[in-house]
Design a protein around this motif. Structure first.
Motif, PDB file in Angstrom:
ATOM      1  N   ASP A 242      -0.386  -6.721 -53.613  1.00  0.00           N
ATOM      2  CA  ASP A 242      -0.770  -7.429 -52.315  1.00  0.00           C
ATOM      3  C   ASP A 242       0.223  -8.618 -52.240  1.00  0.00           C
ATOM      4  O   ASP A 242       0.189  -9.678 -52.992  1.00  0.00           O
ATOM      5  CB  ASP A 242      -2.294  -7.884 -52.297  1.00  0.00           C
ATOM      6  CG  ASP A 242      -2.804  -8.729 -51.025  1.00  0.00           C
ATOM      7  OD1 ASP A 242      -2.003  -8.408 -50.077  1.00  0.00           O
ATOM      8  OD2 ASP A 242      -3.709  -9.166 -51.050  1.00  0.00           O
ATOM      9  N   TYR A 245       2.710 -13.178 -49.801  1.00  0.00           N
ATOM     10  CA  TYR A 245       3.789 -14.646 -50.017  1.00  0.00           C
ATOM     11  C   TYR A 245       5.232 -14.343 -50.501  1.00  0.00           C
ATOM     12  O   TYR A 245       5.851 -15.231 -50.795  1.00  0.00           O
ATOM     13  CB  TYR A 245       3.043 -15.636 -50.820  1.00  0.00           C
ATOM     14  CG  TYR A 245       1.530 -15.892 -50.638  1.00  0.00           C
ATOM     15  CD1 TYR A 245       1.549 -16.721 -49.485  1.00  0.00           C
ATOM     16  CD2 TYR A 245       0.540 -15.168 -50.914  1.00  0.00           C
ATOM     17  CE1 TYR A 245       0.093 -16.960 -48.623  1.00  0.00           C
ATOM     18  CE2 TYR A 245      -0.781 -15.469 -50.694  1.00  0.00           C
ATOM     19  CZ  TYR A 245      -0.899 -16.371 -49.282  1.00  0.00           C
ATOM     20  OH  TYR A 245      -2.248 -16.765 -48.861  1.00  0.00           O
ATOM     21  N   SER A 277       2.555  -8.628 -45.079  1.00  0.00           N
ATOM     22  CA  SER A 277       1.833  -9.088 -44.186  1.00  0.00           C
ATOM     23  C   SER A 277       3.139 -10.248 -43.207  1.00  0.00           C
ATOM     24  O   SER A 277       3.873 -10.639 -43.876  1.00  0.00           O
ATOM     25  CB  SER A 277       0.904 -10.165 -44.545  1.00  0.00           C
ATOM     26  OG  SER A 277       0.063 -11.037 -43.578  1.00  0.00           O
ATOM     27  N   SER A 279       1.656 -12.438 -41.417  1.00  0.00           N
ATOM     28  CA  SER A 279       0.698 -13.386 -41.028  1.00  0.00           C
ATOM     29  C   SER A 279       1.483 -14.805 -41.305  1.00  0.00           C
ATOM     30  O   SER A 279       1.033 -15.673 -40.544  1.00  0.00           O
ATOM     31  CB  SER A 279      -0.637 -13.418 -41.743  1.00  0.00           C
ATOM     32  OG  SER A 279      -1.313 -12.455 -41.024  1.00  0.00           O
TER      33      SER A 279
END
Ligand SMILES: Cc1ncc(COP(=O)(O)O)c(C=O)c1O
Length: 454
Positions: A242, A245, A277, A279
């Motif tokens: 995951d 960052y 991501s 995001s």
């Protein structure tokens, strides 16, 4: 069983691509039992030239009121340059309509090429990519695709608080794998697996956040990454990488390769499922993440999407593609470098204030990626005086006008800890200084109270 091979491993040896049948032992009962969507499964046939389709119950776009989408985006490297983007014509039609479960083709292609270049992975090596509504959505679907109720799972600890409830809801036995300033403690991981009770099924997944971990801020060093990969082969677990960052790395040393990128060095590929991501680099509200990994697992996740939310919003995918396409890959690189430099400066400001206000009251290591400081409260010289950051942060610090997250929320066991997570992504210099000054007042008072009780 034929084992497809492609490309070359580290010494020029052929890379083994794990066959689809390999994943039978990994897919959950839910994934195996889920039948393909009777409608979505036929969507590709609509694209056959000459076919007149009466297949999908798509609404007629002539009734849709939106006639164009205008977005203005800052151009990477030139804050004064704003690029107007228009989603219109066929791109607009696609944005407003149902689309493929994996994601709209233009965005899937753009991101697949990004993964291929960024992680040096050849296409055709048994992997593909699916777009999700954020990496949290992707993770949730991956867990549903891989985990059965009550399974044992390896979880890097402290762990991102957003994954703990997902495992809890499946009654998983979370095996905490401790971390230190170099990342996952592979000695502990090895010992957990080597002393695993005979007859009890071994964990089939390991969850880890290798760059700027949430909450610890740690970036795993190369040696640990390679050891984890080796252990995954020896003990048969998949690595759930995951990595939201990844692009927020601001360390001085060269960027380390991802697990997905390192995997071919083991001579075999197919044990890494990678979550990215947008995001932190494009917008958190746009809700775009993507999963890259073994095709059978992606197929199972897409099966879930097809029955849960059909697809990620075509509209936000179209806007994302318009922005990325206008930048190109070089522009994307420039943009992510600017973002990581932004967080580097925030980190420096925060750390300078930590040194001013918390010196002697807390210990920490300096993050080289991401947006978090993970610090341990030091409130007594007596090692038996257990510090529980929960009581101090939730009640006393809050009363003192400052908020952070007590470390216990990142521990699957929920045990007490003296650690605290502070996010440095949002605050300006003055607020950082004031927040840590307030925390200092609270901690000094706490230290005094403890000394009096002793
Ligand atoms: C480690 C980690 N994984 C996943 C997520 C969720 O990200 P997204 O916004 O892509 O769903 C976060 C968000 O903070 C995170 O820190």
């Amino acid at each position: 069983m034929t084992v497809p091979t492609t490309g070359n491993g580290i010494n020029g040896t052929a890379i083994k691509v794990l066959p689809a049948s390999f994943y039978d032992q990994y897919l959950s009962n839910a994934a195996k039992e889920r039948k393909p969507s009777p409608i979505r499964g036929l969507f590709p046939l609509e694209l056959e030239p000459g076919v007149i389709s009466m297949l999908a119950g798509k609404p007629n776009s002539a009734t849709f009121p939106i006639t164009s989408i205008q977005v203005t985006s800052r151009f990477p490297g030139d804050p004064t340059k704003e690029v107007p983007l228009t989603v219109e014509g066929p791109a607009l039609a696609e944005a407003l309509q149902y689309s493929a479960t994996v994601g709209i083709p233009s965005l899937v292609t753009w991101l697949t090429n990004l993964q291929s270049t960024e992680h040096h992975r050849k296409q055709g090596e048994g992997w593909r990519l699916s777009v999700a509504s954020g990496s949290q959505d992707a993770f949730y679907k991956a867990i549903t695709a891989l985990i059965n109720d009550g399974d044992s799972v390896l979880v890097e600890t402290p762990a991102y608080a957003g994954v703990i409830p997902v495992y809890e809801s499946l009654h998983c036995e979370m095996i905490e794998v401790p971390t230190d300033e170099k990342g996952i403690r592979t000695d502990a991981l090895r010992s957990i697996l080597e002393s695993w009770p005979a007859g009890k099924p071994k964990p089939r997944t390991l969850y880890t956040v290798p760059y700027g971990s949430n909450p610890t801020g740690i970036t795993a060093v190369l040696e640990r990454r390679l050891e984890v990969l080796e252990l995954s082969r020896q003990h048969g677990f998949l690595i759930l990488e995951d990595d939201p960052y990844y692009y927020l790395y601001y360390g001085k040393a060269a960027r380390l390769p991802s697990y997905f990128s390192l995997e071919p060095q083991t001579g075999e590929v197919g044990r890494v499922l990678r979550f990215d991501s947008l995001s932190k680099i494009l917008s958190a509200g746009i809700r775009i993440g993507f999963t890259t990994g073994p095709i059978p697992i992606l197929n199972a996740m897409d099966g879930h999407t097809a029955s849960a939310n059909l697809q990620t919003s075509s509209l936000t995918q179209a806007i994302t593609f318009a922005v990325l396409d206008s930048w190109g890959y070089d522009g994307f690189k420039t943009h992510t470098n600017i973002v990581s430099e932004f967080y580097c400066q925030k980190r420096d400001v925060f750390e300078a204030a930590m040194q001013r206000h918390l010196d002697g009251l807390a210990e920490w290591s300096t993050p080289e990626a991401g947006m978090f400081f993970w610090f341990k409260l030091k409130l007594s010289d007596d090692p038996s005086d257990e510090v529980d950051s929960q009581a101090i942060i939730r009640e006393k610090a809050f009363k003192g006008g400052v908020l952070a997250l007590p470390g216990t929320v990142f521990l699957p066991s929920g045990s007490k800890t003296a650690y605290v997570r502070a996010a440095f992504s949002l605050l300006g210099e003055k607020d950082v200084d004031e927040a840590l000054r307030r925390l200092r007042v609270v901690l000094l008072k706490e230290r005094e109270d403890r000394a009096q009780k002793a």
